[in-house]
Design an enzyme around this catalytic site. Sequence first.
Site, PDB file in Angstrom:
ATOM      1  N   THR A  98      64.296  -4.053   5.391  1.00  0.00           N
ATOM      2  CA  THR A  98      63.361  -3.174   6.276  1.00  0.00           C
ATOM      3  C   THR A  98      64.392  -1.970   6.090  1.00  0.00           C
ATOM      4  O   THR A  98      65.584  -1.677   5.968  1.00  0.00           O
ATOM      5  CB  THR A  98      63.783  -3.505   7.796  1.00  0.00           C
ATOM      6  OG1 THR A  98      63.275  -4.982   7.695  1.00  0.00           O
ATOM      7  CG2 THR A  98      63.677  -2.202   8.489  1.00  0.00           C
ATOM      8  N   LYS A 173      56.549  -1.945  11.011  1.00  0.00           N
ATOM      9  CA  LYS A 173      58.075  -2.760  11.128  1.00  0.00           C
ATOM     10  C   LYS A 173      58.412  -1.742  12.299  1.00  0.00           C
ATOM     11  O   LYS A 173      59.030  -2.163  13.184  1.00  0.00           O
ATOM     12  CB  LYS A 173      58.531  -2.738  10.335  1.00  0.00           C
ATOM     13  CG  LYS A 173      59.947  -3.504  10.257  1.00  0.00           C
ATOM     14  CD  LYS A 173      60.648  -4.373  10.964  1.00  0.00           C
ATOM     15  CE  LYS A 173      61.415  -5.358  11.088  1.00  0.00           C
ATOM     16  NZ  LYS A 173      62.013  -6.883  11.056  1.00  0.00           N
TER      17      LYS A 173
END
Length: 303
Positions: A98, A173
């Site tokens: 991420t 995300k």
Amino acid sequence: MNSRRTIGFIGLGHMGGPMAANLVKAGHRVLGHDLVPELLATAVGTGVEAAGSSADAVATADVVITMLPAGRHVLGLYREEGLPAAARPGTLFIDCSTIAVADARVAHEAAATAGMRTLDAPVSGGVVGAEAGTLTFMAGGGEAEFAEAEPLLAVMGMRAVHCGGPGAGQAAKVCNNMILGVSMIAVSEAFVLAESLGLSHQALFDVASTASGQCWALTVNCPVPGPVPGSPANRGYRAGFAVPLMAKDLGLAASAARAGGVHAELGLRAADIYAAYAEEAGTAEDFSGIVRKVRDRSASRPV
Ligand code: NAD
């Protein structure tokens, strides 16, 4: 079983370790590397072959997967260390870490310049999902790259969504986790408000879980013990999804919102709240423990 592929897997931590193990279980050859020798040894125990360096892990790979802590680690490998140049031309690089959308685009570019194909494919589902092979992948990159990655993503997860071009997976995300961070604070404040009004946790849950207040933060990761027996609140707020990771993801969302001039009042506030919480919480504390912070700062006590 899918056709056997050789995969260079870099970053064998909480997430990468079990993801690599699932690829081995599905019959793929995995050459793994991590800076921490103990983690590499654990991975070897699951059938991963140890590579002496990241460059060794990618040299003969068909596909390279990186699962690293943050953007600086990804750019360190992709750009400063020039890892893509160590692979065979045309190798597919999938970054599952991420990281910021802007960093993901820089990584795409660095790999493309070295003649590689790329996908950003961050995940949702945590360590439990990584172990069970039930992660959700959100991918950014070309159609052909996504199609090639899909059989591998299907081994490590149960859902993969192609969100758009380079960086689109990371965009999905941060947006998703901004919803999650804000909704967990809202659910926690509602439970503490219920306490002050003399309403039981169970009564609020029974109503809100089937009414318009329904959300994942309530029905799966319920921040008070009782209504959802499997939620971290029932085990002393042991993560689950740890506070520092939520703080990191909200920080990425807040930076993106600021950079884009988006008036995300609650998202920015949630980022501040979790950043402060991360300074005092242990690294193993679930983000739903924020309910205790709300309660500590309130006059009311649990019913
Ligand atoms: P982790 O810290 O457990 O694992 C990352 C690993 O990368 C570490 O073992 C580290 O030694 C290794 N590493 C760092 N730099 C390296 C390098 N140059 N070469 C080789 N290895 C290197 O982190 P994690 O919990 O597995 O998370 C990985 C990513 O997934 C993060 O970006 C995180 O935000 C994201 N994520 C985590 C979760 C979760 O629940 N843990 C859930 C969703 C997404």
